[in-house]
Design a protein around this motif. Structure first.
Motif, PDB file in Angstrom:
ATOM      1  N   GLN A 132       0.749  -1.231  -0.048  1.00 34.05           N
ATOM      2  CA  GLN A 132       0.133  -0.026  -0.037  1.00 34.05           C
ATOM      3  C   GLN A 132       0.863   1.152   0.085  1.00 34.05           C
ATOM      4  OE1 GLN A 132      -3.360   0.152   2.612  1.00 34.05           O
ATOM      5  NE2 GLN A 132      -3.712  -1.986   2.644  1.00 34.05           N
ATOM      6  N   ASN A 133       1.870   1.134   0.570  1.00 33.28           N
ATOM      7  CA  ASN A 133       2.819   2.289   0.594  1.00 33.28           C
ATOM      8  C   ASN A 133       3.523   2.704  -0.776  1.00 33.28           C
ATOM      9  OD1 ASN A 133       4.464  -0.199   0.988  1.00 33.28           O
ATOM     10  ND2 ASN A 133       6.370   1.226   1.433  1.00 33.28           N
ATOM     11  N   MET A 134       3.558   1.862  -1.618  1.00 38.40           N
ATOM     12  CA  MET A 134       4.003   1.942  -3.247  1.00 38.40           C
ATOM     13  C   MET A 134       3.143   2.211  -4.052  1.00 38.40           C
ATOM     14  SD  MET A 134       7.183  -0.824  -2.844  1.00 38.40           S
ATOM     15  CE  MET A 134       8.021  -0.335  -4.360  1.00 38.40           C
ATOM     16  N   VAL A 135       1.714   2.525  -3.801  1.00 40.92           N
ATOM     17  CA  VAL A 135       0.603   2.538  -4.628  1.00 40.92           C
ATOM     18  C   VAL A 135       0.190   4.123  -4.764  1.00 40.92           C
ATOM     19  CG1 VAL A 135      -1.709   2.093  -5.362  1.00 40.92           C
ATOM     20  CG2 VAL A 135      -0.347   0.592  -4.248  1.00 40.92           C
ATOM     21  N   ILE A 136       0.307   4.601  -5.866  1.00 39.59           N
ATOM     22  CA  ILE A 136       0.051   6.221  -5.989  1.00 39.59           C
ATOM     23  C   ILE A 136      -1.036   6.535  -7.260  1.00 39.59           C
ATOM     24  CG2 ILE A 136       2.107   6.568  -7.528  1.00 39.59           C
ATOM     25  CD1 ILE A 136       2.635   9.049  -5.622  1.00 39.59           C
ATOM     26  N   GLY A 137      -1.392   7.627  -7.203  1.00 38.15           N
ATOM     27  CA  GLY A 137      -2.155   8.055  -8.514  1.00 38.15           C
ATOM     28  C   GLY A 137      -1.293   8.863  -9.421  1.00 38.15           C
ATOM     29  N   MET A 138      -1.340   8.711 -10.689  1.00 34.98           N
ATOM     30  CA  MET A 138      -0.901   9.391 -11.896  1.00 34.98           C
ATOM     31  C   MET A 138      -1.934   9.761 -12.641  1.00 34.98           C
ATOM     32  SD  MET A 138       3.043   8.109 -12.261  1.00 34.98           S
ATOM     33  CE  MET A 138       3.680   9.577 -13.331  1.00 34.98           C
ATOM     34  N   HIS A 139      -2.595  11.036 -12.521  1.00 36.30           N
ATOM     35  CA  HIS A 139      -3.799  11.366 -13.330  1.00 36.30           C
ATOM     36  C   HIS A 139      -3.272  12.280 -14.345  1.00 36.30           C
ATOM     37  CE1 HIS A 139      -7.861  13.511 -13.849  1.00 36.30           C
ATOM     38  NE2 HIS A 139      -7.603  12.573 -14.905  1.00 36.30           N
ATOM     39  N   PHE A 140      -2.931  11.535 -15.644  1.00 33.05           N
ATOM     40  CA  PHE A 140      -2.834  12.443 -16.790  1.00 33.05           C
ATOM     41  C   PHE A 140      -3.774  13.119 -17.378  1.00 33.05           C
ATOM     42  CE2 PHE A 140       0.970   9.727 -16.318  1.00 33.05           C
ATOM     43  CZ  PHE A 140       1.921  10.016 -16.673  1.00 33.05           C
ATOM     44  N   MET A 141      -3.432  14.119 -18.323  1.00 31.66           N
ATOM     45  CA  MET A 141      -4.708  14.772 -19.090  1.00 31.66           C
ATOM     46  C   MET A 141      -4.652  14.373 -20.502  1.00 31.66           C
ATOM     47  SD  MET A 141      -6.101  16.636 -16.304  1.00 31.66           S
ATOM     48  CE  MET A 141      -5.600  15.690 -15.012  1.00 31.66           C
ATOM     49  N   ILE A 152      -0.944  14.145  -9.114  1.00 32.89           N
ATOM     50  CA  ILE A 152      -0.326  13.152  -8.269  1.00 32.89           C
ATOM     51  C   ILE A 152      -1.050  12.824  -7.070  1.00 32.89           C
ATOM     52  CG2 ILE A 152       1.825  12.323  -7.345  1.00 32.89           C
ATOM     53  CD1 ILE A 152       2.109  12.849 -10.205  1.00 32.89           C
ATOM     54  N   ILE A 153      -1.633  11.703  -6.803  1.00 38.88           N
ATOM     55  CA  ILE A 153      -2.627  11.515  -5.841  1.00 38.88           C
ATOM     56  C   ILE A 153      -1.803  10.570  -4.758  1.00 38.88           C
ATOM     57  CG2 ILE A 153      -4.917  10.753  -5.141  1.00 38.88           C
ATOM     58  CD1 ILE A 153      -4.608  11.440  -8.744  1.00 38.88           C
ATOM     59  N   ARG A 154      -2.055  11.033  -3.504  1.00 39.74           N
ATOM     60  CA  ARG A 154      -1.283  10.416  -2.383  1.00 39.74           C
ATOM     61  C   ARG A 154      -2.707   9.556  -1.703  1.00 39.74           C
ATOM     62  NH1 ARG A 154       2.699  10.949   1.595  1.00 39.74           N
ATOM     63  NH2 ARG A 154       3.456  13.067   0.716  1.00 39.74           N
ATOM     64  N   GLY A 155      -2.268   8.097  -1.669  1.00 42.54           N
ATOM     65  CA  GLY A 155      -3.157   7.353  -0.815  1.00 42.54           C
ATOM     66  C   GLY A 155      -3.000   7.522   0.639  1.00 42.54           C
ATOM     67  N   TYR A 156      -3.834   6.872   1.353  1.00 40.31           N
ATOM     68  CA  TYR A 156      -3.763   7.033   2.804  1.00 40.31           C
ATOM     69  C   TYR A 156      -2.254   6.608   3.147  1.00 40.31           C
ATOM     70  CZ  TYR A 156      -4.971   7.089   7.691  1.00 40.31           C
ATOM     71  OH  TYR A 156      -5.065   7.574   8.963  1.00 40.31           O
ATOM     72  N   ASN A 157      -1.739   5.556   2.595  1.00 44.84           N
ATOM     73  CA  ASN A 157      -0.435   4.918   3.079  1.00 44.84           C
ATOM     74  C   ASN A 157       0.688   5.096   2.152  1.00 44.84           C
ATOM     75  OD1 ASN A 157      -1.468   3.400   5.632  1.00 44.84           O
ATOM     76  ND2 ASN A 157      -2.649   2.280   4.086  1.00 44.84           N
TER      77      ASN A 157
END
Length: 295
Positions: A132-141, A152-157
């Motif tokens: 979970q610490n190595m999962v992230i969001g990269m929302h390209f347009m 760049i979306i930071r998850g809780y962990n």
């Protein structure tokens, strides 16, 4: 980091693959469909040809970019050497959770897993993995090779190290990273989708027609594209999915999708990708107000 795997060869996936490959990364483009992969490579080639014609890149740059992309129909084979995986599959939560379970099992232990989701919780996606610490969001347009922003979306962990790494990597491919927290719709779509939905409501209520609504927003608000045309380019099915995520996440009626949008999606009118939405994208390219039949 030299190996970037991209899941999904559609509009966003092939754009992400194109961008990383153009900056010298080895890209493993993965899709379950050979036809989708062929179409994705054809799109990348066409976009590179456009850049050559405009003298933004050389023919050698184009050839090198294409040479940096390898296609796979197997996730397991495509991700075995990946340092980063960017998932760009359809905006469907169940599908994304399934993919991330498979990625967690098939990727090396130190592989960072990113999602290009435009609305679905990164924390929930990460919850099906053992990293979970190595999962992230990269929302390209869209279109990815042109648009600068990456949310760049930071998850809780999500760890600080992964956050910093992803931000630095985004800058390396000449994009502008903006850090946001993990709430429905993040920033871009939490603001954009209610505007699009209200534009559809305005049409639904007979206040004005399709082109008139778009013209008001272009000329009056200096938007480069009207909201109804933009919805067609995003995909009306995608807009509906995002609005449903917002509505479920906030339980606020202001995010409830307009009935006209629901009817159009049910009728298979998705916008550009289906050839018909608020405008007609068939071969004659006439901007017909096809939405009138649903009002």
């Amino acid at each position: 980091m030299k190996n970037i795997a991209v899941i999904g060869a559609g509009t966003m996936g092939n754009g992400i693959a194109h961008t990383f490959a153009q900056f010298g990364y080895n890209v493993q483009l993965i899709d379950i469909s050979e036809a989708a992969l062929s179409k994705g490579i054809a799109t990348i080639t066409k976009n590179l040809d456009r850049m050559v014609a405009k003298e933004k890149i050389s023919t050698t740059d184009k050839e090198n970019t294409l040479a940096n992309i390898t296609t796979y129909t197997s996730i397991k084979k495509g991700v075995q050497y990946a340092s980063l995986v960017v998932e760009a599959a359809t905006e469907n939560k169940e599908l994304k959770l399934k993919i991330f379970k498979e990625l967690d099992e098939g990727c090396p232990d130190d592989t960072i897993l990113a999602s290009n989701t435009s609305s679905i919780s990164i924390t929930e996606i990460a919850s099906v993995t053992n990293r979970q610490n190595m999962v992230i969001g990269m929302h390209f347009m869209n279109p990815v090779p042109i648009m600068k922003l990456v949310e760049i979306i930071r998850g809780y962990n999500t760890s600080d190290e992964v956050m910093k790494f992803t931000i630095d990597l985004t800058k390396e491919i000449n994009k502008t990273p903006v850090e946001v927290n993990d709430y429905p719709g993040f920033v871009a779509n939490r603001i954009l989708m209610p505007m699009i939905n209200e534009s559809i409501e305005t049409l639904y209520n007979g206040v004005a027609g399709v082109s008139e609504i778009d013209e008001v927003m272009k000329l009056g608000m200096a938007h480069p594209m009207g909201p109804l045309q933009l919805a067609d380019f995003i995909g009306l099915d995608v807009c509906l999915s995002i609005l449903n995520v917002l509505y479920e996440g906030f339980k606020n009626p202001k995010y409830a999708p307009c009935p006209l949008l629901v009817n159009m999606v049910n009728a298979g009118k998705f916008g550009v990708k289906s050839g018909e939405g608020f405008y007609d994208y068939s071969e004659n390219r006439k901007a017909e107000k096809v939405a009138k039949m649903f009002v």
